[in-house]
Motif scaffolding. Structure first.
Motif, PDB file in Angstrom:
ATOM      1  N   TYR A 156       0.950  -1.421  -0.173  1.00  0.00           N
ATOM      2  CA  TYR A 156      -0.076  -0.050  -0.124  1.00  0.00           C
ATOM      3  C   TYR A 156       0.923   1.541  -0.139  1.00  0.00           C
ATOM      4  O   TYR A 156       1.266   1.296   0.819  1.00  0.00           O
ATOM      5  CB  TYR A 156      -0.423   0.022   1.120  1.00  0.00           C
ATOM      6  N   ILE A 157       0.767   1.657  -1.013  1.00  0.00           N
ATOM      7  CA  ILE A 157       1.102   3.801  -1.066  1.00  0.00           C
ATOM      8  C   ILE A 157       0.140   4.406  -1.030  1.00  0.00           C
ATOM      9  O   ILE A 157      -0.892   4.668  -1.886  1.00  0.00           O
ATOM     10  CB  ILE A 157       2.445   4.142  -2.016  1.00  0.00           C
ATOM     11  N   TYR A 158      -0.280   5.315   0.629  1.00  0.00           N
ATOM     12  CA  TYR A 158      -0.559   6.633  -0.134  1.00  0.00           C
ATOM     13  C   TYR A 158      -0.206   7.900  -0.178  1.00  0.00           C
ATOM     14  O   TYR A 158       0.547   8.372   0.728  1.00  0.00           O
ATOM     15  CB  TYR A 158      -1.579   6.714   1.952  1.00  0.00           C
ATOM     16  N   LEU A 159      -0.730   8.525  -1.949  1.00  0.00           N
ATOM     17  CA  LEU A 159      -0.067  10.085  -1.726  1.00  0.00           C
ATOM     18  C   LEU A 159      -1.658  10.840  -2.280  1.00  0.00           C
ATOM     19  O   LEU A 159      -0.942  12.108  -2.312  1.00  0.00           O
ATOM     20  CB  LEU A 159       0.284   9.736  -2.910  1.00  0.00           C
ATOM     21  N   GLN A 160      -2.549  10.535  -0.960  1.00  0.00           N
ATOM     22  CA  GLN A 160      -3.876  11.299  -1.313  1.00  0.00           C
ATOM     23  C   GLN A 160      -3.490  12.773  -0.639  1.00  0.00           C
ATOM     24  O   GLN A 160      -2.423  12.963   0.103  1.00  0.00           O
ATOM     25  CB  GLN A 160      -4.720  11.206  -1.361  1.00  0.00           C
ATOM     26  N   GLY A 161      -3.868  14.041  -1.786  1.00  0.00           N
ATOM     27  CA  GLY A 161      -3.463  15.101  -0.935  1.00  0.00           C
ATOM     28  C   GLY A 161      -2.465  15.615  -0.626  1.00  0.00           C
ATOM     29  O   GLY A 161      -2.367  16.592   0.359  1.00  0.00           O
ATOM     30  N   ASN A 162      -1.989  15.857  -1.888  1.00  0.00           N
ATOM     31  CA  ASN A 162      -0.462  16.932  -2.268  1.00  0.00           C
ATOM     32  C   ASN A 162      -0.723  17.163  -3.569  1.00  0.00           C
ATOM     33  O   ASN A 162      -2.111  17.572  -3.966  1.00  0.00           O
ATOM     34  CB  ASN A 162       0.326  15.488  -2.493  1.00  0.00           C
ATOM     35  N   ASN A 163       0.149  17.960  -4.210  1.00  0.00           N
ATOM     36  CA  ASN A 163       0.396  19.247  -4.814  1.00  0.00           C
ATOM     37  C   ASN A 163       0.966  18.105  -5.990  1.00  0.00           C
ATOM     38  O   ASN A 163       1.036  18.890  -6.938  1.00  0.00           O
ATOM     39  CB  ASN A 163       0.864  20.333  -4.675  1.00  0.00           C
ATOM     40  N   ILE A 164       1.123  17.243  -5.989  1.00  0.00           N
ATOM     41  CA  ILE A 164       1.997  16.370  -7.479  1.00  0.00           C
ATOM     42  C   ILE A 164       0.942  16.021  -8.646  1.00  0.00           C
ATOM     43  O   ILE A 164      -0.162  16.229  -8.519  1.00  0.00           O
ATOM     44  CB  ILE A 164       2.241  14.386  -7.214  1.00  0.00           C
ATOM     45  N   SER A 165       1.999  16.871  -9.231  1.00  0.00           N
ATOM     46  CA  SER A 165       1.972  17.378 -10.936  1.00  0.00           C
ATOM     47  C   SER A 165       2.745  16.432 -12.300  1.00  0.00           C
ATOM     48  O   SER A 165       2.787  16.304 -13.271  1.00  0.00           O
ATOM     49  CB  SER A 165       2.174  19.440 -11.039  1.00  0.00           C
ATOM     50  N   ASP A 166       4.228  15.979 -11.516  1.00  0.00           N
ATOM     51  CA  ASP A 166       4.544  16.193 -12.370  1.00  0.00           C
ATOM     52  C   ASP A 166       5.215  14.227 -11.565  1.00  0.00           C
ATOM     53  O   ASP A 166       5.844  14.529 -10.713  1.00  0.00           O
ATOM     54  CB  ASP A 166       6.003  16.274 -12.688  1.00  0.00           C
ATOM     55  N   ILE A 167       5.471  13.445 -12.508  1.00  0.00           N
ATOM     56  CA  ILE A 167       5.803  11.931 -12.173  1.00  0.00           C
ATOM     57  C   ILE A 167       6.560  10.969 -12.726  1.00  0.00           C
ATOM     58  O   ILE A 167       6.577  11.295 -13.732  1.00  0.00           O
ATOM     59  CB  ILE A 167       4.818  10.336 -11.623  1.00  0.00           C
ATOM     60  N   GLU A 168       8.116  11.459 -12.949  1.00  0.00           N
ATOM     61  CA  GLU A 168       9.120  11.482 -13.380  1.00  0.00           C
ATOM     62  C   GLU A 168       8.793   9.692 -13.653  1.00  0.00           C
ATOM     63  O   GLU A 168       8.690   9.231 -13.179  1.00  0.00           O
ATOM     64  CB  GLU A 168      10.489  11.472 -13.301  1.00  0.00           C
ATOM     65  N   SER A 193       4.329  15.163 -20.305  1.00  0.00           N
ATOM     66  CA  SER A 193       5.025  14.125 -19.718  1.00  0.00           C
ATOM     67  C   SER A 193       4.152  12.991 -18.224  1.00  0.00           C
ATOM     68  O   SER A 193       4.848  12.363 -17.675  1.00  0.00           O
ATOM     69  CB  SER A 193       5.336  15.967 -18.435  1.00  0.00           C
ATOM     70  N   ILE A 194       2.920  13.262 -19.032  1.00  0.00           N
ATOM     71  CA  ILE A 194       1.972  11.774 -18.160  1.00  0.00           C
ATOM     72  C   ILE A 194       2.414  10.500 -18.771  1.00  0.00           C
ATOM     73  O   ILE A 194       2.464   9.694 -18.182  1.00  0.00           O
ATOM     74  CB  ILE A 194       0.492  12.344 -17.799  1.00  0.00           C
ATOM     75  N   PHE A 195       2.975  10.314 -19.925  1.00  0.00           N
ATOM     76  CA  PHE A 195       3.390   9.386 -20.795  1.00  0.00           C
ATOM     77  C   PHE A 195       3.321   8.368 -20.344  1.00  0.00           C
ATOM     78  O   PHE A 195       3.177   7.010 -20.126  1.00  0.00           O
ATOM     79  CB  PHE A 195       4.228   9.513 -22.225  1.00  0.00           C
ATOM     80  N   ALA A 196       5.330   7.960 -18.949  1.00  0.00           N
ATOM     81  CA  ALA A 196       5.616   7.469 -18.193  1.00  0.00           C
ATOM     82  C   ALA A 196       4.728   6.455 -17.496  1.00  0.00           C
ATOM     83  O   ALA A 196       4.529   5.607 -17.126  1.00  0.00           O
ATOM     84  CB  ALA A 196       6.516   8.023 -18.174  1.00  0.00           C
ATOM     85  N   THR A 232       1.949  11.132 -30.034  1.00  0.00           N
ATOM     86  CA  THR A 232       2.780  11.065 -30.349  1.00  0.00           C
ATOM     87  C   THR A 232       4.084  11.457 -28.926  1.00  0.00           C
ATOM     88  O   THR A 232       5.041  12.316 -29.038  1.00  0.00           O
ATOM     89  CB  THR A 232       2.685  12.818 -30.913  1.00  0.00           C
ATOM     90  N   CYS A 233       3.314  10.795 -27.982  1.00  0.00           N
ATOM     91  CA  CYS A 233       4.188  11.611 -26.480  1.00  0.00           C
ATOM     92  C   CYS A 233       5.088  10.765 -26.580  1.00  0.00           C
ATOM     93  O   CYS A 233       6.590  10.591 -25.937  1.00  0.00           O
ATOM     94  CB  CYS A 233       3.786  11.164 -25.241  1.00  0.00           C
ATOM     95  N   HIS A 234       5.219   9.070 -27.751  1.00  0.00           N
ATOM     96  CA  HIS A 234       5.937   8.158 -27.294  1.00  0.00           C
ATOM     97  C   HIS A 234       7.496   8.792 -27.192  1.00  0.00           C
ATOM     98  O   HIS A 234       8.328   9.264 -28.498  1.00  0.00           O
ATOM     99  CB  HIS A 234       5.474   6.533 -28.527  1.00  0.00           C
ATOM    100  N   ALA A 248       8.202  18.305 -23.170  1.00  0.00           N
ATOM    101  CA  ALA A 248       7.257  17.443 -23.276  1.00  0.00           C
ATOM    102  C   ALA A 248       6.312  19.480 -23.604  1.00  0.00           C
ATOM    103  O   ALA A 248       6.322  20.365 -22.798  1.00  0.00           O
ATOM    104  CB  ALA A 248       5.946  17.676 -22.344  1.00  0.00           C
ATOM    105  N   MET A 249       6.216  19.480 -25.186  1.00  0.00           N
ATOM    106  CA  MET A 249       4.831  21.031 -25.093  1.00  0.00           C
ATOM    107  C   MET A 249       3.092  20.221 -25.412  1.00  0.00           C
ATOM    108  O   MET A 249       2.885  20.039 -26.816  1.00  0.00           O
ATOM    109  CB  MET A 249       5.733  21.226 -26.164  1.00  0.00           C
ATOM    110  N   GLY A 250       2.585  20.538 -24.956  1.00  0.00           N
ATOM    111  CA  GLY A 250       1.158  20.466 -24.745  1.00  0.00           C
ATOM    112  C   GLY A 250       1.695  17.725 -25.399  1.00  0.00           C
ATOM    113  O   GLY A 250       2.223  17.470 -24.544  1.00  0.00           O
ATOM    114  N   TYR A 251       0.891  18.376 -26.199  1.00  0.00           N
ATOM    115  CA  TYR A 251       0.576  16.251 -26.745  1.00  0.00           C
ATOM    116  C   TYR A 251       1.792  16.631 -27.752  1.00  0.00           C
ATOM    117  O   TYR A 251       1.663  15.417 -27.972  1.00  0.00           O
ATOM    118  CB  TYR A 251      -0.316  15.898 -26.532  1.00  0.00           C
ATOM    119  N   GLU A 252       3.016  17.064 -27.569  1.00  0.00           N
ATOM    120  CA  GLU A 252       3.755  16.613 -28.246  1.00  0.00           C
ATOM    121  C   GLU A 252       5.256  16.918 -27.823  1.00  0.00           C
ATOM    122  O   GLU A 252       5.292  17.472 -26.579  1.00  0.00           O
ATOM    123  CB  GLU A 252       3.916  17.894 -29.436  1.00  0.00           C
ATOM    124  N   LEU A 253       6.537  16.703 -28.628  1.00  0.00           N
ATOM    125  CA  LEU A 253       7.239  16.090 -27.745  1.00  0.00           C
ATOM    126  C   LEU A 253       8.188  17.455 -28.923  1.00  0.00           C
ATOM    127  O   LEU A 253       8.437  17.152 -29.782  1.00  0.00           O
ATOM    128  CB  LEU A 253       8.224  14.865 -27.782  1.00  0.00           C
TER     129      LEU A 253
END
Length: 314
Positions: A156-168, A193-196, A232-234, A248-253
């Protein structure tokens, strides 16, 4: 403490028997031996004491360390056999890489309601026996690469209620035992940036409780994003040369070029498209910008052969 005293008593008796039997050292008093053994044991437990601001309970599983609401600003030095660690409701804003390296027995870690802003690479490395990790209600914005590496037994990993915008990429690693990942109330950035992370979720789509509540900043569920949109994000669709990086520039790299290089794939020198008139283009070595060399003077443009005279007069 009782466990330590028990070990102390048993070791003392063994030492006394060995000395009496093999060395016939009756002249050595039991008191001296006790002091010696106690000193040895204490020397080995210097790094294994309970933090002064926390409370600890020892049992057969290990130390249960409770540091709830102690105004801590950092991770304290902990007993090496820590089994359960409660750091809920403190002021911890950063955790260094390898912070829990000496706690291989840790099963439960509660870091809820602190002030963490990011989780750096290798934060939780060596926690191969951890079962549950609580990181709710912090200020985490970024999960860096290899944050949760080698956590093969975490359920179990609980990460709710943060400000996470990016996951590398590779932030969550393999996590072969994971059955629940809570990411509710995090404004994930759902451009390329969400592709991975999206790919990681899709591979585990059969497990409903893994990231099912993860949403983009616009409210769209991450799992509902269509592969056609993200094609297009691959990474294979972006190849940059001369040190350029895909961003990442929108839905383009697109390629972010460095130094003198420019163009779609960072293959063109800035001088290729820079008009210097009658002068020569020159790339400034510090910031990589193009300038014009006009009769030994660096200018933005060389109008003609008289430019040298013009600048000397001026």
């Amino acid at each position: 403490m009782m466990r330590i005293l028990g070990v102390f008593e048993n070791v003392s008796k063994v030492v006394w028997k060995v000395l009496n039997k093999r060395c016939n050292m009756n002249i050595i008093s039991m008191d001296i031996i006790l002091i010696f053994v106690f000193a040895v044991i204490c020397a080995g437990l210097v790094e294994g004491t309970c933090p002064s601001t926390c409370s600890c309970v020892d049992n057969s599983s290990g130390s249960h360390v409770n540091c709830n609401s102690k105004y801590l600003g950092r991770i304290p030095t902990l007993p090496n056999d820590t089994y359960h660690l409660n750091l809920h409701n403190n002021n911890i804003s950063t955790i260094k890489a390898f912070a829990f390296m000496n706690l291989p027995s840790l099963r439960n870690l509660n870091l809820n309601n602190n002030k963490l802003r990011s989780l750096v690479s290798y934060t939780f490395i060596n926690l191969t026996n951890l079962n549950a990790l609580y990181l709710q209600s912090n200020k985490i914005q970024l999960l860096e690469r290899n944050t949760f590496i080698n956590m093969t037994k975490v359920f179990y990993i609980y990460l709710q209620g943060n400000n996470i915008s990016d996951i590398e990429e590779h932030a969550l690693g393999n996590l072969t035992s994971l059955t629940l990942l809570r990411l509710t109330a995090n404004p994930l950035n759902c451009d390329c940036s969400i592709f991975a992370f999206w790919s990681w979720l899709i591979e585990r789509s059969s497990k409903y409780y893994i990231g099912s509540s993860a949403t983009c900043s616009n409210g769209t569920l991450v799992k509902s994003l269509q592969s056609a949109v993200l094609d297009t994000c691959h990474p294979d669709n972006c190849q940059c040369f001369n040190g350029g990086k895909c961003v990442a520039m929108g839905y383009e790299l697109n390629c972010d070029c460095i130094g003198q290089w420019t163009g779609t794939f960072c293959q063109e020198s800035q001088c290729t498209s820079y008009d210097c008139g009658f002068g020569d283009c020159y790339i400034e070595p510090v910031n990589g910008t193009a300038q014009c060399l006009c009769d030994d003077i660096y200018v933005n443009f060389c109008p003609g052969k008289l430019c040298n005279f013009y600048y000397k007069v001026m």
